[in-house]
Design a protein around this motif. Sequence first.
Motif, PDB file in Angstrom:
ATOM      1  N   VAL A  93     -39.678 -15.177  -5.784  1.00 53.36           N
ATOM      2  CA  VAL A  93     -39.653 -16.633  -5.849  1.00 53.36           C
ATOM      3  C   VAL A  93     -39.481 -17.064  -7.296  1.00 53.36           C
ATOM      4  CG1 VAL A  93     -40.865 -18.761  -5.276  1.00 53.36           C
ATOM      5  CG2 VAL A  93     -41.211 -16.733  -3.872  1.00 53.36           C
ATOM      6  N   GLU A  94     -38.526 -17.950  -7.539  1.00 57.01           N
ATOM      7  CA  GLU A  94     -38.260 -18.420  -8.903  1.00 57.01           C
ATOM      8  C   GLU A  94     -39.374 -19.326  -9.432  1.00 57.01           C
ATOM      9  OE1 GLU A  94     -34.390 -20.034  -9.803  1.00 57.01           O
ATOM     10  OE2 GLU A  94     -33.484 -18.956  -8.117  1.00 57.01           O
ATOM     11  N   GLY A  95     -39.341 -19.513 -10.746  1.00 59.02           N
ATOM     12  CA  GLY A  95     -40.252 -20.474 -11.358  1.00 59.02           C
ATOM     13  C   GLY A  95     -41.497 -19.883 -11.958  1.00 59.02           C
ATOM     14  N   GLY A  96     -41.603 -18.563 -11.935  1.00 60.63           N
ATOM     15  CA  GLY A  96     -42.804 -17.926 -12.461  1.00 60.63           C
ATOM     16  C   GLY A  96     -42.520 -17.065 -13.669  1.00 60.63           C
ATOM     17  N   VAL A  97     -43.070 -15.856 -13.651  1.00 60.13           N
ATOM     18  CA  VAL A  97     -43.007 -14.974 -14.817  1.00 60.13           C
ATOM     19  C   VAL A  97     -41.592 -14.485 -15.110  1.00 60.13           C
ATOM     20  CG1 VAL A  97     -43.752 -12.740 -15.727  1.00 60.13           C
ATOM     21  CG2 VAL A  97     -45.412 -14.237 -14.594  1.00 60.13           C
ATOM     22  N   THR A  98     -40.880 -14.020 -14.078  1.00 58.59           N
ATOM     23  CA  THR A  98     -39.566 -13.409 -14.264  1.00 58.59           C
ATOM     24  C   THR A  98     -38.463 -14.389 -13.882  1.00 58.59           C
ATOM     25  OG1 THR A  98     -40.599 -11.333 -13.547  1.00 58.59           O
ATOM     26  CG2 THR A  98     -38.212 -11.336 -13.841  1.00 58.59           C
ATOM     27  N   SER A  99     -37.461 -14.543 -14.746  1.00 57.19           N
ATOM     28  CA  SER A  99     -36.357 -15.443 -14.441  1.00 57.19           C
ATOM     29  C   SER A  99     -35.431 -14.823 -13.404  1.00 57.19           C
ATOM     30  CB  SER A  99     -35.556 -15.747 -15.712  1.00 57.19           C
ATOM     31  OG  SER A  99     -34.834 -14.595 -16.127  1.00 57.19           O
ATOM     32  N   ALA A 100     -34.727 -15.674 -12.672  1.00 62.06           N
ATOM     33  CA  ALA A 100     -33.791 -15.195 -11.653  1.00 62.06           C
ATOM     34  C   ALA A 100     -32.682 -14.357 -12.279  1.00 62.06           C
ATOM     35  CB  ALA A 100     -33.206 -16.378 -10.891  1.00 62.06           C
ATOM     36  N   ASP A 101     -32.221 -14.768 -13.456  1.00 64.70           N
ATOM     37  CA  ASP A 101     -31.173 -14.011 -14.152  1.00 64.70           C
ATOM     38  C   ASP A 101     -31.640 -12.595 -14.454  1.00 64.70           C
ATOM     39  OD1 ASP A 101     -29.426 -16.125 -14.070  1.00 64.70           O
ATOM     40  OD2 ASP A 101     -29.870 -16.826 -16.105  1.00 64.70           O
ATOM     41  N   SER A 102     -32.893 -12.451 -14.866  1.00 63.83           N
ATOM     42  CA  SER A 102     -33.441 -11.128 -15.164  1.00 63.83           C
ATOM     43  C   SER A 102     -33.522 -10.271 -13.910  1.00 63.83           C
ATOM     44  CB  SER A 102     -34.832 -11.258 -15.787  1.00 63.83           C
ATOM     45  OG  SER A 102     -34.773 -11.927 -17.024  1.00 63.83           O
ATOM     46  N   VAL A 103     -33.929 -10.872 -12.803  1.00 64.60           N
ATOM     47  CA  VAL A 103     -34.047 -10.134 -11.542  1.00 64.60           C
ATOM     48  C   VAL A 103     -32.691  -9.617 -11.089  1.00 64.60           C
ATOM     49  CG1 VAL A 103     -34.641 -10.314  -9.089  1.00 64.60           C
ATOM     50  CG2 VAL A 103     -36.109 -11.371 -10.807  1.00 64.60           C
ATOM     51  N   LEU A 104     -31.657 -10.439 -11.232  1.00 63.77           N
ATOM     52  CA  LEU A 104     -30.316 -10.052 -10.794  1.00 63.77           C
ATOM     53  C   LEU A 104     -29.761  -8.861 -11.575  1.00 63.77           C
ATOM     54  CD1 LEU A 104     -28.776 -13.600 -10.269  1.00 63.77           C
ATOM     55  CD2 LEU A 104     -29.287 -11.909  -8.488  1.00 63.77           C
ATOM     56  N   LYS A 105     -30.325  -8.587 -12.732  1.00 61.36           N
ATOM     57  CA  LYS A 105     -29.885  -7.463 -13.556  1.00 61.36           C
ATOM     58  C   LYS A 105     -30.634  -6.170 -13.229  1.00 61.36           C
ATOM     59  CE  LYS A 105     -28.692 -10.530 -17.403  1.00 61.36           C
ATOM     60  NZ  LYS A 105     -29.058 -10.977 -18.777  1.00 61.36           N
ATOM     61  N   LYS A 106     -31.653  -6.261 -12.380  1.00 59.97           N
ATOM     62  CA  LYS A 106     -32.453  -5.083 -12.053  1.00 59.97           C
ATOM     63  C   LYS A 106     -31.690  -4.151 -11.112  1.00 59.97           C
ATOM     64  CE  LYS A 106     -36.208  -6.628 -14.179  1.00 59.97           C
ATOM     65  NZ  LYS A 106     -36.787  -5.978 -15.369  1.00 59.97           N
ATOM     66  N   GLN A 107     -31.941  -2.871 -11.255  1.00 57.94           N
ATOM     67  CA  GLN A 107     -31.280  -1.888 -10.387  1.00 57.94           C
ATOM     68  C   GLN A 107     -31.768  -2.019  -8.945  1.00 57.94           C
ATOM     69  OE1 GLN A 107     -31.446   2.154 -11.769  1.00 57.94           O
ATOM     70  NE2 GLN A 107     -30.789   3.005  -9.820  1.00 57.94           N
ATOM     71  N   ASP A 108     -33.081  -2.155  -8.768  1.00 60.44           N
ATOM     72  CA  ASP A 108     -33.653  -2.300  -7.432  1.00 60.44           C
ATOM     73  C   ASP A 108     -33.888  -3.775  -7.152  1.00 60.44           C
ATOM     74  OD1 ASP A 108     -33.796   0.515  -6.997  1.00 60.44           O
ATOM     75  OD2 ASP A 108     -35.602   0.582  -8.244  1.00 60.44           O
ATOM     76  N   GLN A 109     -33.148  -4.313  -6.212  1.00 66.49           N
ATOM     77  CA  GLN A 109     -33.216  -5.739  -5.919  1.00 66.49           C
ATOM     78  C   GLN A 109     -34.263  -6.057  -4.852  1.00 66.49           C
ATOM     79  OE1 GLN A 109     -31.078  -8.585  -7.197  1.00 66.49           O
ATOM     80  NE2 GLN A 109     -31.352  -7.007  -8.768  1.00 66.49           N
ATOM     81  N   PRO A 110     -34.894  -7.241  -4.946  1.00 67.35           N
ATOM     82  CA  PRO A 110     -35.772  -7.675  -3.858  1.00 67.35           C
ATOM     83  C   PRO A 110     -34.961  -7.893  -2.594  1.00 67.35           C
ATOM     84  CG  PRO A 110     -35.385  -9.473  -5.413  1.00 67.35           C
ATOM     85  CD  PRO A 110     -34.799  -8.244  -6.028  1.00 67.35           C
ATOM     86  N   THR A 111     -35.630  -7.866  -1.452  1.00 67.28           N
ATOM     87  CA  THR A 111     -34.931  -8.077  -0.184  1.00 67.28           C
ATOM     88  C   THR A 111     -34.350  -9.475  -0.111  1.00 67.28           C
ATOM     89  OG1 THR A 111     -36.642  -6.644   0.790  1.00 67.28           O
ATOM     90  CG2 THR A 111     -35.129  -7.753   2.313  1.00 67.28           C
ATOM     91  N   PHE A 112     -35.139 -10.459  -0.578  1.00 61.87           N
ATOM     92  CA  PHE A 112     -34.715 -11.863  -0.574  1.00 61.87           C
ATOM     93  C   PHE A 112     -35.058 -12.496  -1.923  1.00 61.87           C
ATOM     94  CE2 PHE A 112     -36.273 -10.809   3.728  1.00 61.87           C
ATOM     95  CZ  PHE A 112     -35.097 -10.949   4.454  1.00 61.87           C
TER      96      PHE A 112
END
Length: 253
Positions: A224-243
């Motif tokens: 969920v956006e708006g917290g510790v980790t930015s969405a842009d940072s998550v999209l760069k991760k090798q292992d992606q969240p399901t949603f």
Amino acid sequence: MHRYKAVCLDLDGTVYKGQEVIKDAQLFIRKLQKAGTEPYYITNNSSLTAEQFTAKLSAMGISTSPDRIMTSAIAAAKYCKEKYEGASVMMIGEEGLEAALKFEDIALTTTNPDIVVVGIDRHISYEKLSKVSLAIQGGARFIATNKDVALPTEDGLVPGNGSFVKLLETTTGIEALTVGKPESHMLHFIQEKGYRKDEMIMIGDNYDTDIQAGIRFGIDTIYVEGGVTSADSVLKKQDQPTFMYKTMSDWHA
């Protein structure tokens, strides 16, 4: 939404920020409850008891019960009970950790422990650190409730439990075993209540703790956006969240 029988929600940053509830999360929780699903609440915060977290959520308009709260303190106590039955524990921590250890009938000691458990202690002292350091060097197993190095406050970041754990690791040369997120012990103890992994989902704002805990445990995750980790940072991760969602209200059945 109906696929999941164990909906596991991170607290700070996902359900609330400090003392303020996140409205979309509050509405989402009520929607779950109306559909017959009571979520679980998972936090690395070891300072409060399950009853205190229940009261905090109640004051924010979220109804739950202590058996739906899983803290790193509760997980640490369960881990000690499961892996080292009959072992004595020397602890650094606050009421939440002490209550969790006592609930599991674990003997607390100030001398010659089998295990040292370190949780957040806002009354930390050189004497406390020295005692557990010597105990660890004397052969006690070293367990950390979590390794969050910093805690956010209104004034900025302050030392978290991980900062003191790192100090002890540096002093003793021994690495602590961690039970909090991103490790999956808390999810394991929830699964033991009677769920399959495909019936569980982990939801949080912090990729490196919440989402990683779910990924490591092998269950679905929601970032969920708006917290510790930015969405842009998550999209760069090798292992992606399901949603990935902007808010909890974007998750529909």
